[in-house]
Design a protein around this motif. Structure first.
Motif, PDB file in Angstrom:
ATOM      1  N   PHE A 211      22.327   2.714   1.540  1.00  0.00           N
ATOM      2  CA  PHE A 211      23.161   2.764   2.644  1.00  0.00           C
ATOM      3  C   PHE A 211      24.460   3.439   2.643  1.00  0.00           C
ATOM      4  N   SER A 212      24.979   3.898   3.584  1.00  0.00           N
ATOM      5  CA  SER A 212      26.204   4.759   3.669  1.00  0.00           C
ATOM      6  C   SER A 212      27.136   4.815   4.927  1.00  0.00           C
ATOM      7  N   ALA A 213      28.285   4.612   5.117  1.00  0.00           N
ATOM      8  CA  ALA A 213      29.194   4.978   6.170  1.00  0.00           C
ATOM      9  C   ALA A 213      29.482   6.382   6.220  1.00  0.00           C
ATOM     10  N   ASP A 214      29.504   7.135   5.458  1.00  0.00           N
ATOM     11  CA  ASP A 214      30.226   8.468   5.435  1.00  0.00           C
ATOM     12  C   ASP A 214      29.303   9.706   4.707  1.00  0.00           C
ATOM     13  N   LEU A 215      28.102   9.377   4.493  1.00  0.00           N
ATOM     14  CA  LEU A 215      27.022  10.402   4.020  1.00  0.00           C
ATOM     15  C   LEU A 215      27.294  10.546   2.421  1.00  0.00           C
ATOM     16  N   LEU A 216      28.483  10.232   1.869  1.00  0.00           N
ATOM     17  CA  LEU A 216      28.696  10.497   0.468  1.00  0.00           C
ATOM     18  C   LEU A 216      28.684   9.515  -0.624  1.00  0.00           C
ATOM     19  N   HIS A 217      29.243   8.339   0.045  1.00  0.00           N
ATOM     20  CA  HIS A 217      29.289   6.941  -0.624  1.00  0.00           C
ATOM     21  C   HIS A 217      28.136   6.229  -0.580  1.00  0.00           C
ATOM     22  N   TRP A 218      27.290   5.793  -1.298  1.00  0.00           N
ATOM     23  CA  TRP A 218      25.970   5.067  -1.182  1.00  0.00           C
ATOM     24  C   TRP A 218      25.883   3.694  -1.909  1.00  0.00           C
ATOM     25  N   ARG A 219      25.157   2.785  -1.253  1.00  0.00           N
ATOM     26  CA  ARG A 219      25.011   1.592  -1.832  1.00  0.00           C
ATOM     27  C   ARG A 219      23.432   1.381  -1.689  1.00  0.00           C
ATOM     28  N   LYS A 220      22.697   0.972  -2.855  1.00  0.00           N
ATOM     29  CA  LYS A 220      21.467   0.916  -3.066  1.00  0.00           C
ATOM     30  C   LYS A 220      21.217  -0.776  -2.662  1.00  0.00           C
ATOM     31  N   HIS A 221      19.934  -1.043  -1.870  1.00  0.00           N
ATOM     32  CA  HIS A 221      19.523  -2.263  -1.871  1.00  0.00           C
ATOM     33  C   HIS A 221      18.744  -2.499  -3.404  1.00  0.00           C
ATOM     34  N   ASP A 222      18.980  -3.896  -3.729  1.00  0.00           N
ATOM     35  CA  ASP A 222      18.290  -3.892  -4.962  1.00  0.00           C
ATOM     36  C   ASP A 222      16.979  -3.954  -5.250  1.00  0.00           C
ATOM     37  N   ARG A 223      16.148  -3.996  -4.450  1.00  0.00           N
ATOM     38  CA  ARG A 223      14.633  -4.073  -4.456  1.00  0.00           C
ATOM     39  C   ARG A 223      13.900  -3.060  -3.588  1.00  0.00           C
ATOM     40  N   PRO A 224      12.724  -2.863  -3.963  1.00  0.00           N
ATOM     41  CA  PRO A 224      12.049  -1.755  -3.302  1.00  0.00           C
ATOM     42  C   PRO A 224      11.787  -2.341  -1.939  1.00  0.00           C
ATOM     43  N   ILE A 225      11.694  -1.383  -0.796  1.00  0.00           N
ATOM     44  CA  ILE A 225      11.387  -1.924   0.581  1.00  0.00           C
ATOM     45  C   ILE A 225       9.485  -1.508   0.835  1.00  0.00           C
ATOM     46  N   LEU A 226       9.072  -0.543  -0.070  1.00  0.00           N
ATOM     47  CA  LEU A 226       7.735  -0.495  -0.008  1.00  0.00           C
ATOM     48  C   LEU A 226       7.223  -0.264  -1.254  1.00  0.00           C
ATOM     49  N   GLU A 227       6.225  -1.192  -1.756  1.00  0.00           N
ATOM     50  CA  GLU A 227       5.940  -1.316  -3.371  1.00  0.00           C
ATOM     51  C   GLU A 227       4.833  -0.953  -3.757  1.00  0.00           C
ATOM     52  N   SER A 228       4.473  -0.373  -4.833  1.00  0.00           N
ATOM     53  CA  SER A 228       3.177   0.029  -5.101  1.00  0.00           C
ATOM     54  C   SER A 228       2.143  -0.950  -5.041  1.00  0.00           C
ATOM     55  N   GLY A 229       0.831  -0.649  -4.838  1.00  0.00           N
ATOM     56  CA  GLY A 229      -0.340  -1.548  -4.338  1.00  0.00           C
ATOM     57  C   GLY A 229      -0.909  -2.211  -5.651  1.00  0.00           C
ATOM     58  N   TYR A 230      -1.827  -2.984  -5.103  1.00  0.00           N
ATOM     59  CA  TYR A 230      -2.719  -3.804  -6.210  1.00  0.00           C
ATOM     60  C   TYR A 230      -3.653  -2.771  -6.908  1.00  0.00           C
ATOM     61  N   ILE A 231      -4.377  -3.337  -7.817  1.00  0.00           N
ATOM     62  CA  ILE A 231      -5.352  -2.754  -8.711  1.00  0.00           C
ATOM     63  C   ILE A 231      -6.420  -2.135  -8.011  1.00  0.00           C
ATOM     64  N   GLY A 232      -6.749  -0.880  -7.816  1.00  0.00           N
ATOM     65  CA  GLY A 232      -7.861  -0.362  -6.984  1.00  0.00           C
ATOM     66  C   GLY A 232      -7.293   0.143  -5.275  1.00  0.00           C
ATOM     67  N   SER A 233      -6.276  -0.273  -5.157  1.00  0.00           N
ATOM     68  CA  SER A 233      -5.684   0.202  -3.820  1.00  0.00           C
ATOM     69  C   SER A 233      -5.283   1.603  -4.015  1.00  0.00           C
ATOM     70  N   LEU A 234      -5.006   2.303  -2.671  1.00  0.00           N
ATOM     71  CA  LEU A 234      -4.822   3.581  -2.403  1.00  0.00           C
ATOM     72  C   LEU A 234      -3.612   4.284  -3.261  1.00  0.00           C
ATOM     73  N   ASP A 235      -2.454   3.106  -3.456  1.00  0.00           N
ATOM     74  CA  ASP A 235      -1.340   3.512  -3.992  1.00  0.00           C
ATOM     75  C   ASP A 235      -1.008   2.543  -5.021  1.00  0.00           C
ATOM     76  N   GLU A 236      -1.921   2.081  -5.967  1.00  0.00           N
ATOM     77  CA  GLU A 236      -1.879   1.533  -7.124  1.00  0.00           C
ATOM     78  C   GLU A 236      -0.843   1.951  -8.011  1.00  0.00           C
ATOM     79  N   ILE A 237      -0.720   3.335  -8.343  1.00  0.00           N
ATOM     80  CA  ILE A 237       0.110   3.703  -9.204  1.00  0.00           C
ATOM     81  C   ILE A 237       1.586   3.979  -8.423  1.00  0.00           C
ATOM     82  N   HIS A 238       1.421   4.909  -7.390  1.00  0.00           N
ATOM     83  CA  HIS A 238       2.725   5.273  -6.643  1.00  0.00           C
ATOM     84  C   HIS A 238       2.689   5.048  -5.209  1.00  0.00           C
ATOM     85  N   ALA A 239       3.927   4.610  -4.795  1.00  0.00           N
ATOM     86  CA  ALA A 239       4.073   4.543  -3.159  1.00  0.00           C
ATOM     87  C   ALA A 239       5.512   5.407  -2.995  1.00  0.00           C
ATOM     88  N   HIS A 240       5.427   6.569  -2.436  1.00  0.00           N
ATOM     89  CA  HIS A 240       6.738   7.279  -2.797  1.00  0.00           C
ATOM     90  C   HIS A 240       6.688   8.602  -1.903  1.00  0.00           C
TER      91      HIS A 240
END
Length: 336
Positions: A261-290
């Motif tokens: 998140f940013s107010a000016d496009l140049l200074h950013w602060r990250k949320h501390d956790r993923p908002i979309l995680e990789s999936g369970y074993i066998g799922s389409l995004d088991e390795i990566h969701a990106h």
């Protein structure tokens, strides 16, 4: 940014199937994989640019849809050339300049000097991302978006950059705000080996001459966290006065989607956790969701992304790469 404020951008309903898959056909641009979606609305339909990989390099194609779930190939729009150009190996198109940066407006394309403008990157040698990539621009006057023309030289290069980007440049995001153009890009510090990828920004008045932000990288990796190796592939949009960057983090095992998140496009602060995680074993995004592309339509937030899992017998692509790489979507509400 606390959890409740992040939840409005959550897309917990994964489609669980590809919306675009590589052809698996020898000689085709997408014989081994597809990657890097960019979704927008144009002349009454939804379009997606995406990248195909054939073992030698990336090329960029266009697909169309009427419902955001079923997509049809239209053609290769940035292909390989038999020449001595800097981008002869291929071109990975990642973003086309849009009319609005508003998250809740349909992303539509904007013309500058009567042309649409696409940003892409290209690697100097055949293979999977071989060598240090540079960034170029292509333009189009054709309203069918099938005839693109690449500028003769890169517009942005690692060669005059800092140590953190000397290994080459990756996906770029191009936006216009208050009569300036902003280029957000991720880069790596080494061409080979255990490199780190981080995100930087540059500003221009004319799309051709760029000045890097003094305090790059604007998004950095976090020690011993889920984004300890890569902070990559920015997707920038705006919610009121708040700028959002849907990016992916990588810890050496899984790539997952994050939000900053940013107010000016140049200074950013990250949320501390993923908002979309990789999936369970066998799922389409088991390795990566990106590699996000974000669109809001009919009160639903669509989060398109590249999903990766181990290769399975019967997969159309991925045997040579030992992984199945495809494009899918997650949504804020069930859509199918």
């Amino acid at each position: 940014m606390n959890k409740s404020e992040v939840e409005k951008y959550a897309t917990p309903y994964k489609l669980g199937r590809p919306v675009l898959t590589g052809s698996g056909m020898k000689g085709r641009f997408d014989s081994l994989a597809v990657d890097v979606p960019f979704v927008f609305f144009h002349r009454g339909r939804f379009y997606m640019t995406y990248v195909g990989f054939d073992g030698d390099g990336y090329q960029t194609a266009l697909a169309v849809s009427d419902n955001l779930l079923d997509w049809s190939f239209q053609g290769v729009i940035l292909g390989r050339e038999d020449s001595d150009r800097w981008d002869r190996i291929g071109a990975a198109g990642t973003w086309i300049l849009k009319q609005s940066n508003d998250l809740y407006e349909l992303p539509q394309l904007k013309k500058i000097n009567d042309r649409y403008w696409m940003v892409y990157h290209s690697y100097p040698s055949p293979g999977y991302e071989e060598g240090a990539a540079e960034i170029g621009l292509a333009w189009c006057e054709d309203e069918n978006l099938l005839e693109w023309h690449k500028l003769a030289e890169p517009v942005f290069t690692w060669k005059d950059g800092d140590d953190w980007e000397k290994g080459g440049l990756y996906k770029a995001c191009l936006i216009e705000h208050e009569d300036k153009f902003y280029l957000f890009y991720n880069a790596k510090n080494l061409t080979h080996g255990a490199w780190a990828e981080q995100t930087g920004a540059a500003v221009s008045q004319n799309l051709l001459e760029w000045t890097r932000f003094d305090h790059n990288p604007i998004l950095q990796i976090s020690v011993r966290q889920w984004d300890s190796k890569f902070v990559s592939d920015p997707y920038i949009c705006r919610d009121g006065d708040l700028w959002l960057n849907f990016y992916f983090g990588f810890d050496g095992v899984h790539a997952q989607e994050g939000l900053a998140f940013s107010a000016d496009l140049l200074h950013w602060r990250k949320h501390d956790r993923p908002i979309l995680e990789s999936g369970y074993i066998g799922s389409l995004d088991e390795i990566h969701a990106h590699k996000a592309s974000i669109l809001y339509y009919n009160d639903v937030l669509y989060h398109f992304y590249t999903a990766v899992r181990p290769y399975q017998d019967g997969d159309r692509t991925g045997k040579e790469l030992h992984s199945f790489r495809t494009i899918t979507v997650a949504t804020s509400k069930p859509v199918e």
